[in-house]
Design a protein around this motif. Structure first.
Motif, PDB file in Angstrom:
ATOM      1  N   ALA A 178       6.399  19.659  91.203  1.00  0.00           N
ATOM      2  CA  ALA A 178       7.736  19.649  91.790  1.00  0.00           C
ATOM      3  C   ALA A 178       8.717  20.366  90.874  1.00  0.00           C
ATOM      4  O   ALA A 178       8.568  20.366  89.645  1.00  0.00           O
ATOM      5  CB  ALA A 178       8.204  18.215  92.039  1.00  0.00           C
ATOM      6  N   TYR A 179       9.729  20.972  91.493  1.00  0.00           N
ATOM      7  CA  TYR A 179      10.822  21.590  90.742  1.00  0.00           C
ATOM      8  C   TYR A 179      11.845  20.512  90.407  1.00  0.00           C
ATOM      9  O   TYR A 179      12.173  19.672  91.251  1.00  0.00           O
ATOM     10  CB  TYR A 179      11.467  22.693  91.584  1.00  0.00           C
ATOM     11  N   HIS A 180      12.363  20.530  89.183  1.00  0.00           N
ATOM     12  CA  HIS A 180      13.304  19.501  88.755  1.00  0.00           C
ATOM     13  C   HIS A 180      14.737  19.983  88.930  1.00  0.00           C
ATOM     14  O   HIS A 180      15.135  21.005  88.372  1.00  0.00           O
ATOM     15  CB  HIS A 180      13.056  19.135  87.290  1.00  0.00           C
ATOM     16  N   SER A 181      15.517  19.240  89.717  1.00  0.00           N
ATOM     17  CA  SER A 181      16.943  19.518  89.888  1.00  0.00           C
ATOM     18  C   SER A 181      17.729  18.272  89.516  1.00  0.00           C
ATOM     19  O   SER A 181      17.567  17.213  90.129  1.00  0.00           O
ATOM     20  CB  SER A 181      17.255  19.910  91.339  1.00  0.00           C
ATOM     21  N   VAL A 182      18.592  18.386  88.513  1.00  0.00           N
ATOM     22  CA  VAL A 182      19.388  17.238  88.077  1.00  0.00           C
ATOM     23  C   VAL A 182      20.636  17.076  88.937  1.00  0.00           C
ATOM     24  O   VAL A 182      21.288  16.026  88.909  1.00  0.00           O
ATOM     25  CB  VAL A 182      19.798  17.375  86.595  1.00  0.00           C
ATOM     26  N   TYR A 183      20.985  18.096  89.702  1.00  0.00           N
ATOM     27  CA  TYR A 183      22.182  18.040  90.538  1.00  0.00           C
ATOM     28  C   TYR A 183      21.855  17.409  91.886  1.00  0.00           C
ATOM     29  O   TYR A 183      20.843  17.734  92.509  1.00  0.00           O
ATOM     30  CB  TYR A 183      22.757  19.444  90.732  1.00  0.00           C
ATOM     31  N   LYS A 184      22.729  16.527  92.329  1.00  0.00           N
ATOM     32  CA  LYS A 184      22.508  15.816  93.584  1.00  0.00           C
ATOM     33  C   LYS A 184      22.496  16.797  94.753  1.00  0.00           C
ATOM     34  O   LYS A 184      23.442  17.553  94.965  1.00  0.00           O
ATOM     35  CB  LYS A 184      23.610  14.767  93.786  1.00  0.00           C
ATOM     36  N   LEU A 185      21.418  16.774  95.517  1.00  0.00           N
ATOM     37  CA  LEU A 185      21.285  17.674  96.657  1.00  0.00           C
ATOM     38  C   LEU A 185      21.866  17.042  97.915  1.00  0.00           C
ATOM     39  O   LEU A 185      21.731  15.835  98.140  1.00  0.00           O
ATOM     40  CB  LEU A 185      19.811  18.010  96.887  1.00  0.00           C
ATOM     41  N   ASN A 186      22.487  17.868  98.734  1.00  0.00           N
ATOM     42  CA  ASN A 186      23.049  17.421 100.003  1.00  0.00           C
ATOM     43  C   ASN A 186      22.033  17.730 101.094  1.00  0.00           C
ATOM     44  O   ASN A 186      21.965  18.847 101.610  1.00  0.00           O
ATOM     45  CB  ASN A 186      24.374  18.135 100.276  1.00  0.00           C
ATOM     46  N   THR A 187      21.222  16.747 101.432  1.00  0.00           N
ATOM     47  CA  THR A 187      20.138  16.992 102.388  1.00  0.00           C
ATOM     48  C   THR A 187      20.654  17.294 103.788  1.00  0.00           C
ATOM     49  O   THR A 187      19.998  18.011 104.551  1.00  0.00           O
ATOM     50  CB  THR A 187      19.185  15.786 102.432  1.00  0.00           C
ATOM     51  N   ALA A 188      21.826  16.761 104.147  1.00  0.00           N
ATOM     52  CA  ALA A 188      22.385  17.046 105.472  1.00  0.00           C
ATOM     53  C   ALA A 188      22.715  18.530 105.606  1.00  0.00           C
ATOM     54  O   ALA A 188      22.415  19.167 106.625  1.00  0.00           O
ATOM     55  CB  ALA A 188      23.638  16.199 105.704  1.00  0.00           C
ATOM     56  N   VAL A 189      23.309  19.098 104.570  1.00  0.00           N
ATOM     57  CA  VAL A 189      23.631  20.527 104.576  1.00  0.00           C
ATOM     58  C   VAL A 189      22.350  21.358 104.544  1.00  0.00           C
ATOM     59  O   VAL A 189      22.249  22.399 105.205  1.00  0.00           O
ATOM     60  CB  VAL A 189      24.535  20.875 103.375  1.00  0.00           C
ATOM     61  N   MET A 190      21.355  20.904 103.790  1.00  0.00           N
ATOM     62  CA  MET A 190      20.079  21.619 103.713  1.00  0.00           C
ATOM     63  C   MET A 190      19.391  21.658 105.073  1.00  0.00           C
ATOM     64  O   MET A 190      18.823  22.684 105.466  1.00  0.00           O
ATOM     65  CB  MET A 190      19.174  20.958 102.668  1.00  0.00           C
ATOM     66  N   ARG A 191      19.438  20.550 105.803  1.00  0.00           N
ATOM     67  CA  ARG A 191      18.822  20.514 107.137  1.00  0.00           C
ATOM     68  C   ARG A 191      19.539  21.462 108.097  1.00  0.00           C
ATOM     69  O   ARG A 191      18.908  22.106 108.933  1.00  0.00           O
ATOM     70  CB  ARG A 191      18.833  19.089 107.679  1.00  0.00           C
ATOM     71  N   GLU A 192      20.846  21.534 107.978  1.00  0.00           N
ATOM     72  CA  GLU A 192      21.610  22.435 108.839  1.00  0.00           C
ATOM     73  C   GLU A 192      21.264  23.891 108.526  1.00  0.00           C
ATOM     74  O   GLU A 192      21.112  24.718 109.431  1.00  0.00           O
ATOM     75  CB  GLU A 192      23.110  22.189 108.642  1.00  0.00           C
ATOM     76  N   ALA A 193      21.135  24.203 107.238  1.00  0.00           N
ATOM     77  CA  ALA A 193      20.790  25.569 106.835  1.00  0.00           C
ATOM     78  C   ALA A 193      19.370  25.932 107.259  1.00  0.00           C
ATOM     79  O   ALA A 193      19.089  27.084 107.614  1.00  0.00           O
ATOM     80  CB  ALA A 193      20.940  25.706 105.321  1.00  0.00           C
ATOM     81  N   ALA A 194      18.475  24.941 107.241  1.00  0.00           N
ATOM     82  CA  ALA A 194      17.077  25.196 107.596  1.00  0.00           C
ATOM     83  C   ALA A 194      16.927  25.654 109.039  1.00  0.00           C
ATOM     84  O   ALA A 194      15.995  26.393 109.373  1.00  0.00           O
ATOM     85  CB  ALA A 194      16.245  23.941 107.355  1.00  0.00           C
ATOM     86  N   LYS A 195      17.857  25.238 109.900  1.00  0.00           N
ATOM     87  CA  LYS A 195      17.792  25.626 111.309  1.00  0.00           C
ATOM     88  C   LYS A 195      17.875  27.142 111.477  1.00  0.00           C
ATOM     89  O   LYS A 195      17.309  27.711 112.415  1.00  0.00           O
ATOM     90  CB  LYS A 195      18.920  24.955 112.096  1.00  0.00           C
ATOM     91  N   HIS A 196      18.590  27.809 110.561  1.00  0.00           N
ATOM     92  CA  HIS A 196      18.759  29.257 110.658  1.00  0.00           C
ATOM     93  C   HIS A 196      17.488  30.018 110.257  1.00  0.00           C
ATOM     94  O   HIS A 196      17.377  31.217 110.518  1.00  0.00           O
ATOM     95  CB  HIS A 196      19.931  29.703 109.776  1.00  0.00           C
ATOM     96  N   CYS A 197      16.569  29.327 109.613  1.00  0.00           N
ATOM     97  CA  CYS A 197      15.315  29.970 109.202  1.00  0.00           C
ATOM     98  C   CYS A 197      14.271  29.952 110.311  1.00  0.00           C
ATOM     99  O   CYS A 197      13.325  30.749 110.288  1.00  0.00           O
ATOM    100  CB  CYS A 197      14.753  29.280 107.963  1.00  0.00           C
ATOM    101  N   ILE A 198      14.427  29.051 111.263  1.00  0.00           N
ATOM    102  CA  ILE A 198      13.445  28.924 112.338  1.00  0.00           C
ATOM    103  C   ILE A 198      13.594  30.085 113.321  1.00  0.00           C
ATOM    104  O   ILE A 198      14.704  30.484 113.673  1.00  0.00           O
ATOM    105  CB  ILE A 198      13.614  27.576 113.066  1.00  0.00           C
ATOM    106  N   GLY A 199      12.464  30.643 113.739  1.00  0.00           N
ATOM    107  CA  GLY A 199      12.473  31.758 114.684  1.00  0.00           C
ATOM    108  C   GLY A 199      11.758  32.971 114.121  1.00  0.00           C
ATOM    109  O   GLY A 199      11.081  32.898 113.087  1.00  0.00           O
ATOM    110  N   ARG A 200      11.895  34.110 114.801  1.00  0.00           N
ATOM    111  CA  ARG A 200      11.236  35.352 114.389  1.00  0.00           C
ATOM    112  C   ARG A 200      12.141  36.143 113.453  1.00  0.00           C
ATOM    113  O   ARG A 200      13.320  36.347 113.748  1.00  0.00           O
ATOM    114  CB  ARG A 200      10.880  36.197 115.618  1.00  0.00           C
ATOM    115  N   HIS A 201      11.549  36.586 112.334  1.00  0.00           N
ATOM    116  CA  HIS A 201      12.318  37.331 111.332  1.00  0.00           C
ATOM    117  C   HIS A 201      11.462  38.464 110.776  1.00  0.00           C
ATOM    118  O   HIS A 201      10.232  38.379 110.740  1.00  0.00           O
ATOM    119  CB  HIS A 201      12.755  36.407 110.188  1.00  0.00           C
TER     120      HIS A 201
END
Length: 240
Positions: A180-203
């Motif tokens: 696993a990659y170590h990140s000491v900064y608190k991640l905002n999973t709600a924002v990450m899920r929203e951003a992940a939607k833009h990756c889905i599809g053909r690229h």
């Protein structure tokens, strides 16, 4: 380290296909001779070719990735060397190919690969045991099976699944440091899920093709079907 005795048989030669001495298929000119750039006809021998499919799991911590190189060691190099010892064939004869490359330190649970032999095996149990007996304990062949001639580990793949793990805490769990990659900064999973939607599809992934290495990507346009952000419980205890 175990090594199993292997038995094989040589059934009648298949028809309608010619093979060069290295076991890889060769183009013909319609008259049965192999085409040569300088128009000299090389003699060919009709030999059988059998294709075998492997499913490989490995911990990539101590390896320089999948792709073949002698030093530092790679997964493909070690599996290929084991196959050479077992089959008594050369590297060119085996035509050993993996479904994809993994970088240094990256792990795999279901890396698919294939190789060919000019002989058929009576039992795959013996070669399966021999491979795992020759390989180090952090590389394991999970399955071996016969494949149809048209199968290709890379070009027959229908899809791939990748897992990226981030350990999100102030102190890294030492048992997770290789996975696993170590990140000491608190991640905002709600924002990450929203951003992940833009990756889905053909690229179009042309920017990721390594032209100098001749990746031979037939179509750089790929489809991402899922992009899940999953929070997992941290079990490593420490006092704040």
């Amino acid at each position: 380290m175990g090594f199993a005795v292997l038995g094989f048989s040589s059934p009648p030669f298949p028809t309608g296909r010619l093979y060069s001495a290295n076991g890889c298929s060769s183009a013909t000119n319609g008259g049965g001779a192999v085409e040569n750039p300088i128009h000299k006809v090389k003699p060919t021998v009709a030999v059988p070719q059998y294709k075998w499919r492997l499913v490989i799991a490995y911990d990539g911590t101590h390896y320089a990735g999948w792709q073949f190189q002698l030093s530092p060691p790679t997964i493909q190099c070690l599996v290929e060397n084991a196959l050479i010892r077992i089959t008594k064939l050369g590297r060119e004869d085996l035509c050993f190919v993996g479904a994809g490359r993994t970088d240094a330190g990256v792990h795999a649970w279901g890396q698919v690969a294939h190789f060919v032999t000019p002989f058929n095996y009576d039992s795959l149990e013996s070669i399966h045991a021999a491979l795992n007996g020759l390989l180090p304990s952090d590389i394991r062949v999970r399955d071996i099976s016969a494949a149809v001639p048209e199968f290709h580990a890379r070009f027959s793949a229908k899809g791939k699944v990748y897992h990226y793990k981030i350990y999100n805490d102030t102190i890294m769990d030492p048992f997770q440091r290789h996975y696993a990659y170590h990140s000491v900064y608190k991640l905002n999973t709600a924002v990450m899920r929203e951003a992940a939607k833009h990756c889905i599809g053909r690229h179009d992934f042309s920017a990721f093709v390594n032209v100098s290495r001749n990746d031979r990507v037939l179509d750089p346009v790929k489809t991402i079907f899922r992009f899940d952000i999953i929070e997992m419980v941290v079990f490593f205890y420490h006092e704040d």
